[in-house]
Write a protein that holds these residues in place. Structure first.
Motif, short mmCIF file in Angstrom:
data_model
loop_
_atom_site.label_atom_id
_atom_site.label_comp_id
_atom_site.label_asym_id
_atom_site.label_seq_id
_atom_site.Cartn_x
_atom_site.Cartn_y
_atom_site.Cartn_z
N ARG A 1 61.68 72.90 30.38
CA ARG A 1 62.26 71.89 31.27
C ARG A 1 61.99 72.22 32.75
NH1 ARG A 1 65.12 71.07 35.63
NH2 ARG A 1 66.54 72.75 35.06
N ASP A 2 62.66 73.23 33.27
CA ASP A 2 62.51 73.56 34.69
C ASP A 2 61.06 73.91 35.02
OD1 ASP A 2 63.41 73.94 37.28
OD2 ASP A 2 64.05 76.00 36.95
N GLY A 3 60.42 74.61 34.09
CA GLY A 3 59.04 75.01 34.30
C GLY A 3 58.09 73.83 34.26
N ILE B 1 72.59 83.69 36.30
CA ILE B 1 71.75 83.74 37.50
C ILE B 1 70.40 83.09 37.19
CG2 ILE B 1 70.83 86.07 37.08
CD1 ILE B 1 72.04 84.99 40.50
N HIS B 2 69.88 82.36 38.16
CA HIS B 2 68.65 81.56 37.97
C HIS B 2 67.78 81.77 39.22
CE1 HIS B 2 66.80 77.56 36.62
NE2 HIS B 2 66.29 77.71 37.82
N CYS B 3 66.81 82.67 39.10
CA CYS B 3 66.03 83.04 40.28
C CYS B 3 64.59 82.57 40.21
CB CYS B 3 66.03 84.57 40.43
SG CYS B 3 67.64 85.22 40.82
N HIS B 4 64.14 81.96 41.27
CA HIS B 4 62.71 81.68 41.41
C HIS B 4 62.09 82.85 42.18
CE1 HIS B 4 62.33 77.38 40.02
NE2 HIS B 4 63.62 77.65 39.87
N ASP B 5 60.80 83.08 41.90
CA ASP B 5 60.18 84.32 42.37
C ASP B 5 59.26 84.09 43.58
OD1 ASP B 5 59.98 87.08 42.13
OD2 ASP B 5 58.12 86.94 40.99
N GLY C 1 57.27 79.58 40.27
CA GLY C 1 58.34 79.08 39.42
C GLY C 1 59.45 80.10 39.26
N ASN C 2 60.15 79.93 38.16
CA ASN C 2 61.21 80.88 37.81
C ASN C 2 60.61 82.26 37.59
OD1 ASN C 2 62.90 78.40 36.44
ND2 ASN C 2 64.12 80.14 37.04
N VAL C 3 61.47 83.24 37.60
CA VAL C 3 61.04 84.56 37.18
C VAL C 3 60.45 84.42 35.77
CG1 VAL C 3 63.29 85.18 36.18
CG2 VAL C 3 61.76 86.98 36.97
ZN ZN Z 1 64.86 76.47 38.70
#
Ligand code: ZN
Length: 324
Positions: free
Chosen positions: A35-37, A228-232, A270-272
């Motif tokens: 989804r987020d990706g 926790i929701h981290c983008h890199d 994107g996300n980690v």
């Molecule tokens: Zn995100």
């Protein structure tokens, strides 16, 4: 250090995570790649590829996979096949398959296909809220309230997970004060969200800004209500996740292959990557239940299909060199 300090930091309710192995802390990973990706990937991904991708993820040991979004295809064309994806994936009873829902219409669509868990979202930043959803942060909370009210008549057993975006920084408003996050978090918890995922949407967080924000939240809630929701984007994701772990958070969102990006920050990643996260957690002595080799394969599959090199540094070549 992490493994030793973990139990003393852990809120009582989260201690159940230890039941499976008294010596290893358990960290739950919420895979948000499909989804987020994919939502933020410019390449259109065919429905059958998404289904095969999610089915591969279901074989890795993950407990939660966010599979699609019930938003208008006018906003997010990539998620226009939400019903087909959700109904055709091979679901395992042990896995939760949340879907993102922006409004009551999305909720109705999600419930009609049998979703058991939804994710709702609000922003800690006024600027981001206005640009992204055309409403103030308070109006965003009111929209979630409408969704929650509707679930009572549609399916009262539906689990609701809340996202708060821009928890430490915003592309429009800059630094976000922890108080803004605390206010939204309190509202979402009181509405009945079982967990709040704290999103560093543009990846500008650092150890100190993360720590300040989470410590403020821990004055109003316990760590077992937080994820926790981290983008890199700036290479800080794993450090920021460690900061959250040190403060007792035991749920981490990630995307296999580091899928995605952020349309609001130039060059943003994107996300980690889930593979990097799992490698780090296992290296720390934590348990995730995830088979790293299978996860790498799932990441390899989608990277090939979208013709984009994986953003994960823990890849097939690395695995072969050190683990086989
Ligand atoms: Zn995100």
């Amino acid at each position: 250090m992490f493994a030793n300090t973990v139990r003393s930091l852990l809120p009582r309710r989260a201690q159940s995570h230890f039941k499976r192995n008294l010596h290893k802390p358990f960290v739950k990973i919420v895979e948000v790649g499909p989804r987020d990706g994919l939502q933020n990937e410019p390449t259109h991904v065919p429905t059958d590829v998404k289904i095969e991708f999610i089915n591969k993820l279901s074989e890795t040991g993950l407990q939660s996979i966010e599979v699609t979004s019930f938003v208008s295809p006018k906003w997010v064309p990539q998620m226009g096949d939400n019903t087909e994806v959700f109904t055709k994936i091979a679901k395992k009873p042990s896995i939760s398959y949340p879907v993102l829902v922006p409004n009551v219409k999305g909720l109705e669509a999600a419930v009609s296909v049998g979703a058991k868990e939804i994710a709702v979202f609000a922003s800690a930043s006024e600027g981001f809220s206005r640009k992204n959803t055309n409403c103030s942060t308070q109006e965003g909370v009111n929209r979630i309230k409408e969704i929650v009210e509707k679930t009572k008549s549609l399916d009262s057993t539906l689990r609701i997970r809340g996202y708060i975006s821009c928890v430490v920084g915003c592309p429009y408003d800059g630094y976000i004060q922890p108080k803004a996050v605390t206010t939204i978090c309190e509202s979402l918890l009181s509405l009945g969200c079982y967990e709040i995922s704290l999103g560093d949407t543009i990846g500008v967080g650092t150890r100190s800004t993360m720590e300040k924000m989470i410590k403020d939240l821990l004055k109003i809630t316990s760590a077992d209500k937080l994820a926790i929701h981290c983008h890199d984007t700036y290479g800080q994701a794993l450090v920021n996740i460690c900061t959250a772990l040190d403060l007792g958070i035991r749920v981490v969102d990630s995307s296999v292959s580091g899928l995605g990006g952020c349309p609001y920050a130039a060059g943003a990643t994107g996300n980690v990557a889930s593979e990097d996260l799992v490698y780090m957690l296992h290296g720390m002595g934590a348990e995730t239940g995830v088979d790293l080799k299978k996860l790498i394969s799932a990441g390899h599959f989608i990277s090939e299909k979208i013709k984009k090199p994986t953003a994960s540094r823990v890849n097939k070549a690395m695995y072969k060199k050190y683990f086989q």
